[in-house]
Motif scaffolding. Structure first.
Motif, PDB file in Angstrom:
ATOM      1  N   SER A 136       0.765  -1.193   0.023  1.00 54.88           N
ATOM      2  CA  SER A 136       0.065  -0.019   0.054  1.00 54.88           C
ATOM      3  C   SER A 136       0.888   1.054   0.126  1.00 54.88           C
ATOM      4  N   VAL A 137       0.603   2.280  -0.848  1.00 54.20           N
ATOM      5  CA  VAL A 137       1.112   3.519  -0.822  1.00 54.20           C
ATOM      6  C   VAL A 137       0.833   4.268   0.234  1.00 54.20           C
ATOM      7  N   GLN A 138      -0.455   4.065   0.805  1.00 61.52           N
ATOM      8  CA  GLN A 138      -0.785   4.676   1.877  1.00 61.52           C
ATOM      9  C   GLN A 138       0.059   4.390   3.387  1.00 61.52           C
ATOM     10  N   CYS A 139       0.556   3.075   3.496  1.00 65.83           N
ATOM     11  CA  CYS A 139       1.300   2.788   4.672  1.00 65.83           C
ATOM     12  C   CYS A 139       2.754   2.680   4.398  1.00 65.83           C
ATOM     13  N   ASN A 140       3.066   2.755   3.276  1.00 69.84           N
ATOM     14  CA  ASN A 140       4.535   2.702   2.736  1.00 69.84           C
ATOM     15  C   ASN A 140       5.109   3.925   2.068  1.00 69.84           C
ATOM     16  N   GLY A 141       4.184   4.748   1.519  1.00 71.95           N
ATOM     17  CA  GLY A 141       4.670   5.895   0.996  1.00 71.95           C
ATOM     18  C   GLY A 141       5.127   5.340  -0.734  1.00 71.95           C
ATOM     19  N   LEU A 142       5.339   6.389  -1.476  1.00 70.64           N
ATOM     20  CA  LEU A 142       5.211   6.067  -2.934  1.00 70.64           C
ATOM     21  C   LEU A 142       6.735   5.075  -2.963  1.00 70.64           C
ATOM     22  N   GLU A 143       7.641   5.631  -2.429  1.00 67.77           N
ATOM     23  CA  GLU A 143       8.994   4.933  -2.863  1.00 67.77           C
ATOM     24  C   GLU A 143       9.162   3.743  -2.065  1.00 67.77           C
ATOM     25  N   GLY A 144       8.787   3.703  -0.944  1.00 68.50           N
ATOM     26  CA  GLY A 144       8.568   2.551   0.000  1.00 68.50           C
ATOM     27  C   GLY A 144       7.759   1.493  -0.294  1.00 68.50           C
ATOM     28  N   ALA A 145       6.560   1.616  -1.230  1.00 69.16           N
ATOM     29  CA  ALA A 145       5.852   0.705  -1.741  1.00 69.16           C
ATOM     30  C   ALA A 145       6.534   0.031  -2.929  1.00 69.16           C
ATOM     31  N   LEU A 146       6.989   1.037  -3.829  1.00 66.03           N
ATOM     32  CA  LEU A 146       7.604   0.695  -5.090  1.00 66.03           C
ATOM     33  C   LEU A 146       9.038  -0.129  -4.721  1.00 66.03           C
ATOM     34  N   ASP A 147       9.731   0.352  -3.874  1.00 73.07           N
ATOM     35  CA  ASP A 147      10.962  -0.432  -3.287  1.00 73.07           C
ATOM     36  C   ASP A 147      10.760  -1.796  -2.986  1.00 73.07           C
ATOM     37  N   ARG A 148       9.853  -1.739  -2.026  1.00 69.95           N
ATOM     38  CA  ARG A 148       9.240  -3.460  -1.469  1.00 69.95           C
ATOM     39  C   ARG A 148       9.018  -4.367  -2.764  1.00 69.95           C
ATOM     40  N   ALA A 149       8.066  -3.752  -3.528  1.00 71.47           N
ATOM     41  CA  ALA A 149       7.733  -4.546  -4.765  1.00 71.47           C
ATOM     42  C   ALA A 149       9.085  -5.001  -5.605  1.00 71.47           C
ATOM     43  N   ILE A 150       9.710  -3.953  -5.808  1.00 70.52           N
ATOM     44  CA  ILE A 150      10.879  -4.352  -6.705  1.00 70.52           C
ATOM     45  C   ILE A 150      11.788  -5.404  -5.841  1.00 70.52           C
ATOM     46  N   ALA A 151      11.979  -5.235  -4.701  1.00 68.81           N
ATOM     47  CA  ALA A 151      12.817  -6.245  -3.708  1.00 68.81           C
ATOM     48  C   ALA A 151      12.199  -7.813  -4.043  1.00 68.81           C
ATOM     49  N   SER A 152      10.970  -7.583  -3.704  1.00 72.66           N
ATOM     50  CA  SER A 152      10.029  -8.926  -3.924  1.00 72.66           C
ATOM     51  C   SER A 152      10.518  -9.424  -5.285  1.00 72.66           C
ATOM     52  N   ARG A 153      10.467  -8.883  -6.374  1.00 71.48           N
ATOM     53  CA  ARG A 153      10.749  -9.561  -7.488  1.00 71.48           C
ATOM     54  C   ARG A 153      12.271  -9.846  -7.501  1.00 71.48           C
ATOM     55  N   VAL A 154      13.144  -8.978  -7.217  1.00 68.62           N
ATOM     56  CA  VAL A 154      14.494  -9.140  -7.331  1.00 68.62           C
ATOM     57  C   VAL A 154      14.891 -10.656  -6.633  1.00 68.62           C
ATOM     58  N   SER A 155      14.336 -10.719  -5.411  1.00 71.87           N
ATOM     59  CA  SER A 155      14.866 -11.747  -4.628  1.00 71.87           C
ATOM     60  C   SER A 155      14.716 -13.096  -5.119  1.00 71.87           C
ATOM     61  N   CYS A 156      13.911 -13.292  -6.265  1.00 70.70           N
ATOM     62  CA  CYS A 156      13.716 -14.509  -6.858  1.00 70.70           C
ATOM     63  C   CYS A 156      14.492 -14.678  -7.816  1.00 70.70           C
ATOM     64  N   GLY A 157      15.223 -13.670  -8.352  1.00 75.80           N
ATOM     65  CA  GLY A 157      16.070 -13.727  -9.662  1.00 75.80           C
ATOM     66  C   GLY A 157      15.745 -13.023 -10.644  1.00 75.80           C
ATOM     67  N   ALA A 158      14.757 -12.072 -10.628  1.00 70.34           N
ATOM     68  CA  ALA A 158      14.118 -11.386 -11.765  1.00 70.34           C
ATOM     69  C   ALA A 158      14.958 -10.407 -11.943  1.00 70.34           C
ATOM     70  N   PRO A 159      15.043  -9.832 -13.211  1.00 68.85           N
ATOM     71  CA  PRO A 159      16.064  -8.433 -13.458  1.00 68.85           C
ATOM     72  C   PRO A 159      15.545  -7.320 -12.473  1.00 68.85           C
ATOM     73  N   MET A 160      16.417  -6.421 -12.462  1.00 69.03           N
ATOM     74  CA  MET A 160      16.244  -5.171 -11.814  1.00 69.03           C
ATOM     75  C   MET A 160      15.582  -4.300 -13.077  1.00 69.03           C
ATOM     76  N   PRO A 161      14.226  -3.654 -12.643  1.00 68.17           N
ATOM     77  CA  PRO A 161      13.547  -2.879 -13.445  1.00 68.17           C
ATOM     78  C   PRO A 161      14.137  -1.515 -13.325  1.00 68.17           C
ATOM     79  N   ASP A 162      13.719  -0.585 -14.276  1.00 70.48           N
ATOM     80  CA  ASP A 162      13.959   0.602 -14.234  1.00 70.48           C
ATOM     81  C   ASP A 162      13.383   1.465 -13.127  1.00 70.48           C
ATOM     82  N   ARG A 163      14.007   1.755 -12.083  1.00 72.45           N
ATOM     83  CA  ARG A 163      13.151   2.273 -10.821  1.00 72.45           C
ATOM     84  C   ARG A 163      12.785   3.679 -11.166  1.00 72.45           C
ATOM     85  N   GLU A 164      13.543   4.482 -11.813  1.00 71.77           N
ATOM     86  CA  GLU A 164      13.197   5.781 -11.946  1.00 71.77           C
ATOM     87  C   GLU A 164      11.870   6.118 -12.843  1.00 71.77           C
TER      88      GLU A 164
END
Length: 95
Positions: A43-71
Motif C-alpha cells: 500500500s502506498v498509504q502505509c509505505n509511501g510512494l517510494e517505499g511501496a515501489l522499493d518493496r515490490a521491486i525487492a520482492s521480484r529481484v529476490s527470486c532472480g528477476a532482473p532489476m527494473p528501471d526504478r526511476e
C-alpha cells in the motif's frame, strides 16, 4: 507486457476500495525457482510512494528477476497517484 501500463513485467499499480476510500497499491508478481507463481502488494498509504515501489521491486529481484528501471516506475507511480480524485469519483459511482 502488452497490457501493462507500467511497461515493466511483474510490477503494476492498482486501486483498491477500502472503508477509508481508494488506496493505491503496488503489486509484484513472479515465478519462483520451482515454477510456482507468487504475488504480493504494498500500500502506498502505509509505505509511501517510494517505499511501496522499493518493496515490490525487492520482492521480484529476490527470486532472480532482473532489476527494473526504478526511476521510470517511480515517475509512472507518481502519475498514477495524481489521478486519485478521478479514481475516487469513478469508484463511488460504481458502488
Amino acid at each position: 507486457m502488452r497490457r501493462s501500463r507500467t511497461r515493466t513485467a511483474g510490477i503494476r499499480f492498482e486501486w483498491a476500495m477500502r472503508t477509508c476510500g481508494p488506496v493505491l497499491r503496488v503489486v509484484a508478481t513472479w515465478t519462483d525457482r520451482l515454477g510456482q507463481p507468487h504475488h504480493t502488494s504494498y500500500s502506498v498509504q502505509c509505505n509511501g510512494l517510494e517505499g511501496a515501489l522499493d518493496r515490490a521491486i525487492a520482492s521480484r529481484v529476490s527470486c532472480g528477476a532482473p532489476m527494473p528501471d526504478r526511476e521510470d516506475l517511480l515517475q509512472r507511480l507518481r502519475q498514477e497517484f495524481a489521478t486519485a480524485p478521478h479514481i475516487a469519483a469513478q469508484l463511488a459511482k460504481a458502488a
